[in-house]
Write an enzyme that holds these catalytic residues in place. Structure first.
Site, PDB file in Angstrom:
ATOM      1  N   GLY A  28       0.851  -1.380  -0.050  1.00 57.10           N
ATOM      2  CA  GLY A  28      -0.108   0.024   0.000  1.00 57.10           C
ATOM      3  C   GLY A  28       0.781   1.419   0.050  1.00 57.10           C
ATOM      4  N   HIS A  34       4.505   1.514  -8.080  1.00 57.04           N
ATOM      5  CA  HIS A  34       3.403   0.677  -7.853  1.00 57.04           C
ATOM      6  C   HIS A  34       2.563   0.878  -9.032  1.00 57.04           C
ATOM      7  CE1 HIS A  34       3.817   0.992  -3.439  1.00 57.04           C
ATOM      8  NE2 HIS A  34       4.423  -0.018  -3.726  1.00 57.04           N
TER       9      HIS A  34
END
Ligand code: PAF
Length: 297
Positions: A28, A34
């Site tokens: 996260g 990402h």
């Protein structure tokens, strides 16, 4: 986008998906690094699955588990906007119920040198959670970042060792416009530490230029040149600068590709890592600048 937090739900959902299935596991606090993985995975798969789980067993007791940055709501809206189909967001108790006993323990230089030397149980934690996630999602293709070169090499090896029917795509490191590799941990840096942190990239560039100038130089000479660059920045405390074989992580006596220039350093309480890859064909993989940065180059 379906958000799933239990294994039971995930196992049922898996029966409904059509392939190919792509999977991007994360902890996260998503950044452009990402997002590049998700964007690529979106183009290559019918069903795109992500996970967000801050995995406690890959942190040592003195490390930053408790302050690791989290922003689940923001991450979920980002993943939704990227067209992700399913996100798995389990709790710690869901992944490691009481009585959990079995771990994947990578051994040898690949897991015990470099990051493995400074963080002895780190790859045990990573390999264990990643194997669990792979078992649940059963993806065709998984996506990892070159920034965590050793993690990517450990997972590649685990896939081979356990004959998992999974392709791993390693994608280039994404960089800020001054070269700093994107990392969730960059959020810990003060303004002056953030400025100082660019020296990691500068040291890697210096190493690359030194190798290009003399491909026959001894790896130790290159390492020393890189250390000299890092030493210019008083806020930085070196953990290691090393040149290693990109597959085995053995140290190199001669500069033989595929090789990695690896750096790990502390800035205050924040530990950052970065690398450049001298690929088997002799070209460099030094990462990519964000689109925003590219327009300034
Ligand atoms: O790279 C990460 O974010 C983590 O190490 C991973 C692969 C999601 C396992 O917890």
């Amino acid at each position: 986008m379906q958000i799933i937090s239990t294994i039971q739900e995930l196992v049922y959902a898996r029966t409904q998906w059509s392939g190919p299935i792509g999977f991007v596991p994360t902890m996260g606090y998503l950044h452009e690094g990402h997002l590049a993985l998700y964007r690529q995975a979106r183009t290559e798969n019918k069903t795109l699955v992500g996970s967000i789980f801050v995995n406690p067993i890959q942190f040592a007791p003195h490390e930053d588990l408790n302050r690791y940055p989290r922003n689940l709501a923001h991450d979920l809206s980002t993943l939704e906007s990227l067209g992700v189909d399913v996100v798995f967001t389990p709790s710690v108790a869901e992944m490691y119920p009481s009585g959990f006993t079995t771990y994947v323990v990578p051994e040898g230089p690949l897991a015990t040198q470099a990051e493995g030397a400074t963080r002895p149980n780190h790859f045990r934690g990573v390999a264990t959670v990643v194997l669990k996630l792979f078992q649940l999602v059963r993806p065709d293709t998984v996506y990892f970042g070159q920034k965590d070169a050793q993690q990517t090499a450990v997972i590649t090896r685990m896939i081979q060792d356990f004959n998992l029917p999974i392709a791993l795509h390693a994608l280039p490191t994404i960089r800020e416009d001054d070269g700093l590799a994107m990392s969730s941990r960059n959020s810990y840096l003060t303004v002056s530490q953030r400025h100082a942190a660019t020296v990691l990239y500068q040291a890697l560039q210096t190493g690359r230029l030194a190798i290009e100038a003399d491909p026959h130089s001894h790896p130790e000479e290159i390492v020393q040149t890189m250390k000299n660059v890092l030493a210019r920045e008083s806020e930085i405390r070196l953990d290691y600068i090393e040149i290693r074989d990109a597959n085995t992580f053995l140290t190199l006596e001669t500069l033989q590709p595929p090789a990695l220039l690896l750096i790990a350093a502390w800035i205050g309480k924040t530990r950052l890592i970065d690398n450049f890859v001298l690929q088997a064909n002799g070209t460099w993989n030094t990462g990519q600048f964000t689109e925003h940065a590219a327009s300034h180059m």
